[in-house]
Design a protein around this motif. Structure first.
Motif, mmCIF file in Angstrom:
data_model
loop_
_atom_site.group_PDB
_atom_site.id
_atom_site.type_symbol
_atom_site.label_atom_id
_atom_site.label_comp_id
_atom_site.label_asym_id
_atom_site.label_seq_id
_atom_site.Cartn_x
_atom_site.Cartn_y
_atom_site.Cartn_z
ATOM 1 N N THR A 617 0.821 -1.220 0.000
ATOM 2 C CA THR A 617 0.000 0.000 0.000
ATOM 3 C C THR A 617 0.849 1.262 0.000
ATOM 4 O O THR A 617 0.308 2.362 -0.003
ATOM 5 N N SER A 618 2.182 1.127 0.034
ATOM 6 C CA SER A 618 3.069 2.295 0.092
ATOM 7 C C SER A 618 3.814 2.468 -1.232
ATOM 8 O O SER A 618 3.966 1.522 -2.009
ATOM 9 N N TRP A 619 4.255 3.674 -1.413
ATOM 10 C CA TRP A 619 5.089 4.020 -2.583
ATOM 11 C C TRP A 619 6.439 4.520 -2.074
ATOM 12 O O TRP A 619 6.525 5.201 -1.044
ATOM 13 N N PHE A 620 7.465 4.168 -2.820
ATOM 14 C CA PHE A 620 8.829 4.547 -2.444
ATOM 15 C C PHE A 620 9.450 5.387 -3.568
ATOM 16 O O PHE A 620 9.435 4.977 -4.735
ATOM 17 N N PHE A 621 9.954 6.541 -3.186
ATOM 18 C CA PHE A 621 10.737 7.365 -4.118
ATOM 19 C C PHE A 621 12.201 7.225 -3.730
ATOM 20 O O PHE A 621 12.581 7.391 -2.563
ATOM 21 N N THR A 622 13.049 6.928 -4.703
ATOM 22 C CA THR A 622 14.486 6.832 -4.449
ATOM 23 C C THR A 622 15.232 7.715 -5.437
ATOM 24 O O THR A 622 14.833 7.857 -6.603
ATOM 25 N N ALA A 623 16.315 8.291 -4.970
ATOM 26 C CA ALA A 623 17.224 9.069 -5.823
ATOM 27 C C ALA A 623 18.636 8.590 -5.519
ATOM 28 O O ALA A 623 19.065 8.593 -4.354
ATOM 29 N N THR A 624 19.358 8.142 -6.564
ATOM 30 C CA THR A 624 20.687 7.563 -6.389
ATOM 31 C C THR A 624 21.666 8.280 -7.302
ATOM 32 O O THR A 624 21.403 8.448 -8.501
ATOM 33 N N LEU A 625 22.785 8.702 -6.715
ATOM 34 C CA LEU A 625 23.838 9.387 -7.459
ATOM 35 C C LEU A 625 24.948 8.391 -7.759
ATOM 36 O O LEU A 625 25.455 7.716 -6.852
ATOM 37 N N TYR A 626 25.322 8.279 -9.054
ATOM 38 C CA TYR A 626 26.340 7.348 -9.489
ATOM 39 C C TYR A 626 27.499 8.102 -10.146
ATOM 40 O O TYR A 626 27.308 9.141 -10.764
ATOM 41 N N ASP A 627 28.676 7.498 -10.024
ATOM 42 C CA ASP A 627 29.819 7.882 -10.859
ATOM 43 C C ASP A 627 29.698 7.062 -12.134
ATOM 44 O O ASP A 627 29.905 5.842 -12.132
ATOM 45 N N ALA A 628 29.324 7.718 -13.258
ATOM 46 C CA ALA A 628 29.061 7.000 -14.497
ATOM 47 C C ALA A 628 30.332 6.455 -15.131
ATOM 48 O O ALA A 628 30.275 5.484 -15.888
ATOM 49 N N VAL A 629 31.479 7.063 -14.818
ATOM 50 C CA VAL A 629 32.727 6.594 -15.408
ATOM 51 C C VAL A 629 33.226 5.361 -14.682
ATOM 52 O O VAL A 629 33.628 4.365 -15.303
ATOM 53 N N GLU A 630 33.198 5.408 -13.346
ATOM 54 C CA GLU A 630 33.691 4.290 -12.545
ATOM 55 C C GLU A 630 32.591 3.291 -12.211
ATOM 56 O O GLU A 630 32.854 2.258 -11.598
ATOM 57 N N GLY A 636 22.661 8.337 -1.946
ATOM 58 C CA GLY A 636 21.268 8.019 -2.235
ATOM 59 C C GLY A 636 20.358 8.479 -1.121
ATOM 60 O O GLY A 636 20.805 8.768 -0.004
ATOM 61 N N LEU A 637 19.069 8.568 -1.410
ATOM 62 C CA LEU A 637 18.070 8.910 -0.403
ATOM 63 C C LEU A 637 16.756 8.231 -0.773
ATOM 64 O O LEU A 637 16.548 7.819 -1.918
ATOM 65 N N GLU A 638 15.849 8.164 0.206
ATOM 66 C CA GLU A 638 14.567 7.491 0.003
ATOM 67 C C GLU A 638 13.483 8.252 0.729
ATOM 68 O O GLU A 638 13.707 8.809 1.807
ATOM 69 N N ALA A 639 12.269 8.270 0.146
ATOM 70 C CA ALA A 639 11.102 8.882 0.776
ATOM 71 C C ALA A 639 9.897 8.003 0.471
ATOM 72 O O ALA A 639 9.840 7.333 -0.564
ATOM 73 N N THR A 640 8.922 7.992 1.387
ATOM 74 C CA THR A 640 7.742 7.155 1.215
ATOM 75 C C THR A 640 6.489 8.002 1.267
ATOM 76 O O THR A 640 6.478 9.128 1.777
ATOM 77 N N GLY A 641 5.374 7.418 0.739
ATOM 78 C CA GLY A 641 4.094 8.093 0.756
ATOM 79 C C GLY A 641 2.991 7.150 0.358
ATOM 80 O O GLY A 641 3.239 6.036 -0.134
ATOM 81 N N ALA A 642 1.764 7.587 0.573
ATOM 82 C CA ALA A 642 0.613 6.753 0.242
ATOM 83 C C ALA A 642 0.389 6.662 -1.248
ATOM 84 O O ALA A 642 -0.343 5.784 -1.718
ATOM 85 N N SER A 643 0.976 7.572 -2.041
ATOM 86 C CA SER A 643 0.865 7.551 -3.494
ATOM 87 C C SER A 643 2.217 7.947 -4.086
ATOM 88 O O SER A 643 3.115 8.414 -3.373
ATOM 89 N N ALA A 644 2.344 7.731 -5.391
ATOM 90 C CA ALA A 644 3.598 8.108 -6.049
ATOM 91 C C ALA A 644 3.851 9.602 -5.908
ATOM 92 O O ALA A 644 4.989 10.049 -5.697
ATOM 93 N N GLU A 645 2.783 10.406 -6.034
ATOM 94 C CA GLU A 645 2.940 11.852 -5.950
ATOM 95 C C GLU A 645 3.387 12.289 -4.568
ATOM 96 O O GLU A 645 4.278 13.133 -4.420
ATOM 97 N N THR A 646 2.758 11.712 -3.517
ATOM 98 C CA THR A 646 3.131 12.131 -2.161
ATOM 99 C C THR A 646 4.546 11.676 -1.823
ATOM 100 O O THR A 646 5.286 12.369 -1.112
ATOM 101 N N ALA A 647 4.959 10.522 -2.330
ATOM 102 C CA ALA A 647 6.333 10.071 -2.092
ATOM 103 C C ALA A 647 7.331 11.015 -2.742
ATOM 104 O O ALA A 647 8.374 11.352 -2.161
#
Length: 939
Positions: A617-630, A636-647
């Motif tokens: 019943t939950s939605w998870f938003f994640t943001a991950t920073l990568y080194d594209a060369v290596e 990274g970070l994570e946030a949750t919510g009852a819908s995709a928009e609220t997350a």
């Protein structure tokens, strides 16, 4: 009978220039960054009852070449390079009441004047090219002239109070070219930003700010910008722009929106830019050979015309130009230098440059001091078949770009006439077509009148004043007419409309364009001097929307916080690569892996991936920073919510959590300058600038060893203090070119991070010369051969060099005692030194540079052996014997003068260094020929 004194090779001139360390092997070349003084001494003494000792002195021509003149009482002159007739202020802006430093060529002295439209406003003494000038308190802001004495040097100073903006440019541009403008930003308060405002002929308004790759570009929406920094800027407008330009300053949100209902706080005067496709230029005649130089306003390039007979012609971009000239005899025309305004399609005749050119009315001649009450009036005088005087009110209007001036008194006066001027409406000399009607009889007369107009601003109106005269003819007869008028129109062109005008009909001001649109119209989400690229991508289930706005919002925040990273979002590239196409292209279904590959494909260093997924019943938003060369995770970070928009909304303002790891994820290391051309043996200073991605000094930065073969670097490694590391490159003695790369390390987010700083270094060998002079007649054969090296002094385009020569010859010397004539056999050997002077007279973008090459021999040491005895001289060897010394001195001393080329032999320098040869006959010595070759050893 000897002239040994002063003739040794170590005498005056033997060490006249020191150019670089690579020239140390040649005792005749020494280098100096200051004024170069060259002493040329050619002295001959003789014991003769029929002749007196004569000294040969030199005078400098415009190119720094020398000309000989005989003066029995003169001492040797000093040959110096030409004085630059330019004055400048050490400050970008002078405030009223302040004292500023004025500088010029170190040889300038006299009284410096601050010049306004009404005359001189202030003055100060100049000594050694330096003066302190007090600006009068209460002076009206604007551009003022600087003049030394009666015009020995000129310049411009900007007077402005805080806050202030100034704009200067040529006003005309050739088709397809970019107009150059000179902008001054002064004393803006905190929170204010400045930008260029352009108003095209169709009414389109844009605000432009500097962009590192695009030059001036529209300001991106939803992104902060720094605008124009304090000080002076030389900027190029978009190519092909035609309209009006000004500089505006105010709050960033006002300046960023050209259609804001709030006017900017500070604005500059407007500059109208027009395309000119007709040839313009100057012509004249100096009366004798010389050089004419022209520098156009807003341009750093200088056009030149070398004239042998005095006549000159130069094609110029229309607008203001600084013209100066010097004759070959060293004289400077009384009207040099002077500012000349050339209209589009106009060729201005400067005559002999002894008097300033007539280029239209003085500032304020027609409009100075006028108010609205003084406008819309005219006076007319006519003589001939029609004779009348009128005064009254004038009606002015703009029709198709042309100005129509309608004149006519009350109903009792039968004359009604219209003067049409244009379509070019600008201050200066113009022509107008006059049509006159007799209201009662229906007769008319027409003619083309010569005149001049002045265009200015009075109470937000475009004011125009002018004076015209000339003949008209028609059914009413022939008449000479004079007209003087002042009027105003609401717009000389559409670009003068107020910036506070209402929103254009149909503009959806409530709709803010996305970052993708900002990228398209503003050069991307870049904010300055970037060295790395970040790609922001997202994945979201079908039916879920909104991550595009999330990417745009984070991009705007990160751009200002990490300014050395340019940002591209998935929305920016979606037009080229849809999400399904991405997966098909890389053959994977995992959106994160696909995004990493895409980041590499577009040349991105880092990837910031956003994802939203459901879990029960939950939605998870994640943001991950990568080194594209290596291919490693940085944060990274994570946030949750009852819908995709609220997350997603829960993480909306958490982008600052990515700032620190991104800022330390890499470093920027760059050479300044990025390329350099260094003479053999010379040195060039370099700076390696090192920052983290936030533009701050990185932790524990260290420069590693250089690998270079063209020279040496000192120091070649070491710790970086702050954000700069200084080193010096010393070139080897041979020509060479290479790309230098050095690695810089620092502590980063996941350990040590590295960056390579690259620079291109080209070591140019000195130009080489070889000259052979031969003299063959019925009695003698003499050959003089010399060789050496020279360089082109870049600041003045002057040729400077030295070498040595050897002379050998034999023949018969003329001897007469009373009526007895004898020819005495002799042999001759001599050594001498050579000084090279001259100048680059033409430097095309591609192809060889035209130069004047003057090889001047001096310091001759000769031995002349007479094989038989005669009445004039006994057999034997004589050191610096008069006849041999003077003969060889005439032959090698200044051969270019004997060839009637006082500036030097006209030849070329091939950009490839390949040899170029020339051959001339020496008219002053029958049977004498000079052959020369110039080349530069290849790397």
């Amino acid at each position: 009978m000897s002239a040994d004194e002063g003739m040794a090779t170590s005498g005056p001139g033997a060490g006249f220039i020191d150019r670089a360390a690579g020239l140390r092997k040649n005792p005749l070349l020494r280098s100096s960054r200051s004024v170069l003084f060259v002493v040329l001494v050619l002295v001959a003494t003789a014991c003769s009852s029929e002749s007196q000792p004569t000294e040969v002195s030199t005078t400098a021509d415009d190119n720094g070449d020398s000309q000989s003149q005989t003066d029995p009482a003169a001492s040797p002159d000093v040959l110096v390079l030409p004085t630059l007739p330019l004055l400048s202020s050490t400050a970008d802006v002078a405030e009223p009441g302040a004292t500023i430093d004025i500088v010029g060529d170190s040889r300038l002295s006299g009284e410096v004047f601050l010049v306004g439209p009404a005359g001189d406003l202030a003055s100060a003494p100049m000594d050694g090219g330096s003066a302190s000038l007090s600006i009068p308190a209460g002076l009206v802001p604007g551009r003022y002239g600087l003049r030394l004495g009666d015009g020995a040097a000129m310049g411009i100073v900007t007077v402005m109070e805080s806050p202030g903006l100034a704009l200067l440019g040529a006003g005309f541009v050739e088709p397809g070219e970019a107009a150059q403008v000179d902008v001054v930003v002064h004393g803006l308060s905190g929170g204010m930003v400045a930008a260029i405002e352009t108003r095209a002929g169709d009414g389109t308004i844009e605000r432009l700010a500097p962009h590192p790759m695009l030059g001036l570009a529209p300001i991106p929406v939803m992104a902060s910008f720094t605008g124009l920094s304090e000080g002076r800027h030389q900027l190029a407008l978009p190519a092909g722009f035609e309209g009006t330009v000004r500089v505006v300053a105010g709050p960033s949100d006002v300046v960023a929106d050209p259609y804001s209902e709030i006017d900017p706080s500070v604005v500059s005067s407007g500059l109208r830019i027009r395309i000119c496709d007709a040839p313009s230029g100057i012509v004249g005649d100096l009366g004798s050979g010389g050089v004419v130089r022209v520098q156009t306003a807003g341009s750093s390039s200088i056009a030149r015309d070398r004239t042998e007979d005095g006549a000159f012609q130069l094609d110029l971009v229309a607008g203001w130009s600084l013209v100066s000239a010097t004759r070959d005899d060293g004289s400077v025309p009384a009207g040099s230098p002077q500012l000349v305004k050339v209209g589009c399609g106009e060729v201005v005749d400067l005559a002999d440059l002894e008097a300033p050119a007539e280029v239209g009315p003085e500032a304020g001649e027609y409009l100075g001091g006028l108010t609205l009450d003084d406008l819309w009036v005219y006076t007319t005088t006519a003589t001939g078949d029609l004779s009348f005087e009128q005064e009254g009110f004038v009606d002015c209007s703009i029709d198709g770009g042309a100005l129509e001036v309608t004149l006519g008194a009350d109903a009792a006066d039968p004359w009604l006439y219209t003067l049409t001027i244009g379509p070019s409406i600008e201050t200066g000399r113009v022509q107008g077509a006059l049509h006159l009607d007799d209201i009662f009889s229906g007769g008319s007369a027409d003619g083309i009148l010569d005149g001049e107009i002045e265009v200015g601003r009075i109470d937000d109106l475009d004011a125009i004043g002018g004076a015209f005269s000339g003949p008209i003819d028609g059914t009413l007869g022939a008449t000479d007419i004079q007209i003087r008028f002042t009027c105003a129109v609401f717009s000389v062109d559409a670009s003068t409309q107020s910036s506070g005008a209402g929103q254009p009909e149909g503009l959806l001001v409530a709709a803010r364009p996305s970052a993708a649109l900002a990228f398209q119209i503003g050069g991307g989400m870049s904010s300055g001097d970037e060295c790395k690229k970040l790609f922001i991508n997202s994945s979201q289930p079908e039916g879920v929307t909104g991550l595009d706005l999330m990417m745009d919002y984070w991009a705007g925040g990160l751009m200002s916080a990490v300014p050395r990273v340019s940002i591209v979002t998935a929305a920016d590239v979606r037009v080229m690569l849809e999400l399904e196409a991405q997966r098909q292209l890389f053959g994977v279904d995992d959106s994160e892996v696909g995004s990493i590959d895409i980041a590499g494909a577009i040349g991105s260093d880092f990837l910031l991936h956003m994802d939203v997924r459901s879990a029960g019943t939950s939605w998870f938003f994640t943001a991950t920073l990568y080194d594209a060369v290596e291919s490693r995770r940085l944060a990274g970070l994570e946030a949750t919510g009852a819908s995709a928009e609220t997350a997603a909304l829960a993480a909306l303002d958490r982008w600052p959590e990515m700032v620190e790891p991104l800022a330390a994820a890499g470093i920027c290391a760059e050479f300044a300058p990025t390329s350099a051309i260094v003479d053999a043996g010379a040195s060039q200073e370099f700076t390696i600038e090192v920052t983290d991605l936030a533009g701050e000094p990185p932790e524990s930065a260290e420069v590693l060893e250089f690998s270079a073969s063209c020279g040496t670097w000192a120091p070649s490694s070491g710790a970086v203090e702050g954000d700069q590391w200084d080193t010096e490159f010393t070139a080897d003695d041979t020509a060479c070119e290479e790309k230098v790369s050095v690695t810089v390390e620092a502590d980063g987010t996941v350990g040590v991070v590295e960056a390579d700083a690259d620079a291109t270094v080209a070591v140019e060998a000195l130009w080489q010369f070889a000259v052979t002079i031969t003299l063959e007649d019925a009695h003698s054969t003499i050959t003089a051969e010399s060789s050496g090296e020279f360089f082109v002094e870049s600041d003045l385009d002057a040729l400077i060099g030295a070498g040595t020569g050897f002379i050998q010859g034999s023949g018969e010397a003329f001897c007469q005692v009373n009526d007895l004539v004898e020819w005495l056999p002799y042999t001759l050997v001599a050594n001498y030194n050579v000084m090279i002077t001259g100048a680059v007279t033409e430097r095309p973008d591609n192809g060889p540079a035209t130069v004047e090459f003057a090889p001047m021999g001096f310091g001759i040491s000769s031995d002349m052996t007479y094989l038989t005895s005669g009445q004039c001289v006994e057999a034997g060897t004589y050191h610096n014997e008069l006849l041999g010394f003077l003969g060889t001195g005439v032959l090698v001393g200044m051969p270019h003068f004997l060839a009637n080329q006082p500036g030097g032999f006209v030849t070329y320098l091939n950009p490839s260094g390949a040899g170029v040869s020339f051959e001339e006959t020496l008219a002053g010595l029958p049977g004498a020929t000079i052959r020369g070759r110039l080349w530069r050893p290849e790397p």
